[in-house]
Design a protein around this motif. Structure first.
Motif, PDB file in Angstrom:
ATOM      1  N   ASN A 186       0.817  -1.205   0.000  1.00 56.55           N
ATOM      2  CA  ASN A 186       0.000   0.000   0.000  1.00 56.55           C
ATOM      3  C   ASN A 186       0.861   1.269   0.000  1.00 56.55           C
ATOM      4  O   ASN A 186       0.766   2.086  -0.893  1.00 56.55           O
ATOM      5  N   CYS A 187       1.727   1.411   1.000  1.00 57.69           N
ATOM      6  CA  CYS A 187       2.522   2.632   1.145  1.00 57.69           C
ATOM      7  C   CYS A 187       3.978   2.448   0.738  1.00 57.69           C
ATOM      8  O   CYS A 187       4.716   3.419   0.625  1.00 57.69           O
ATOM      9  N   ASN A 188       4.408   1.206   0.563  1.00 58.23           N
ATOM     10  CA  ASN A 188       5.771   0.838   0.179  1.00 58.23           C
ATOM     11  C   ASN A 188       6.820   1.164   1.230  1.00 58.23           C
ATOM     12  O   ASN A 188       8.000   1.273   0.927  1.00 58.23           O
ATOM     13  N   TYR A 189       6.413   1.316   2.492  1.00 58.72           N
ATOM     14  CA  TYR A 189       7.358   1.402   3.598  1.00 58.72           C
ATOM     15  C   TYR A 189       7.653  -0.022   4.063  1.00 58.72           C
ATOM     16  O   TYR A 189       6.951  -0.964   3.694  1.00 58.72           O
ATOM     17  N   GLU A 225      -1.000   8.779  -5.636  1.00 55.20           N
ATOM     18  CA  GLU A 225      -1.806   8.100  -4.626  1.00 55.20           C
ATOM     19  C   GLU A 225      -2.641   6.973  -5.225  1.00 55.20           C
ATOM     20  O   GLU A 225      -3.868   7.032  -5.237  1.00 55.20           O
ATOM     21  N   HIS A 226      -1.982   5.951  -5.721  1.00 56.23           N
ATOM     22  CA  HIS A 226      -2.631   4.726  -6.165  1.00 56.23           C
ATOM     23  C   HIS A 226      -1.640   3.583  -5.997  1.00 56.23           C
ATOM     24  O   HIS A 226      -0.442   3.810  -5.861  1.00 56.23           O
ATOM     25  N   ARG A 227      -2.156   2.370  -5.996  1.00 54.37           N
ATOM     26  CA  ARG A 227      -1.267   1.207  -5.875  1.00 54.37           C
ATOM     27  C   ARG A 227      -0.447   1.045  -7.141  1.00 54.37           C
ATOM     28  O   ARG A 227      -0.879   1.439  -8.226  1.00 54.37           O
ATOM     29  N   THR A 228       0.710   0.433  -7.003  1.00 54.58           N
ATOM     30  CA  THR A 228       1.588   0.202  -8.143  1.00 54.58           C
ATOM     31  C   THR A 228       0.902  -0.669  -9.193  1.00 54.58           C
ATOM     32  O   THR A 228       1.080  -0.455 -10.391  1.00 54.58           O
ATOM     33  N   SER A 229       0.098  -1.622  -8.758  1.00 52.96           N
ATOM     34  CA  SER A 229      -0.615  -2.485  -9.709  1.00 52.96           C
ATOM     35  C   SER A 229      -1.638  -1.720 -10.537  1.00 52.96           C
ATOM     36  O   SER A 229      -2.010  -2.158 -11.623  1.00 52.96           O
ATOM     37  N   ASP A 230      -2.099  -0.565 -10.045  1.00 51.55           N
ATOM     38  CA  ASP A 230      -3.076   0.245 -10.766  1.00 51.55           C
ATOM     39  C   ASP A 230      -2.433   1.397 -11.538  1.00 51.55           C
ATOM     40  O   ASP A 230      -3.133   2.245 -12.082  1.00 51.55           O
TER      41      ASP A 230
END
Length: 99
Positions: A19-22, A42-47
């Motif tokens: 989600n946030c990639n932390y 502000e979106h997921r990498t998959s989107d």
């Protein structure tokens, strides 16, 4: 009948949230703002609308170019500790023949 029991084997490397990639948590309970690895929107990498490989990406964790936030080259990438367990036996002693 015999049953064998294998212990859990975790994937190598650090846990990273989708989600946030932390690091150090998963997306299941993440309340942090969503961030894309590729474009930092502000979106997921998959989107992400960017589907091709980025030549010189910018890391969203350390703000430097040449790697993405999920790369081990990132200075913010957690260092892994050596596994605890059985110590390696020292085989430097020579076997002397019995006389």
């Amino acid at each position: 009948m015999s049953i064998t029991w294998d212990s859990f084997r975790r994937r190598p490397g650090a846990t990273q949230c989708y989600n946030c990639n932390y690091f150090h948590h998963s997306s299941q309970y993440c309340d942090i703002k969503t961030r894309c690895l590729k474009c930092a929107q502000e979106h997921r990498t998959s989107d992400c609308p960017i589907k091709e490989r980025i030549e010189n990406p910018e890391c969203i964790n350390c703000k430097t170019k040449s790697h993405m936030a999920n790369s081990k080259q990132c200075p913010k990438y957690p260092k892994t500790n050596p596994k605890k367990g059985n110590p390696i036996k020292n085989n430097t002693t020579q076997n002397k023949p019995n006389r």
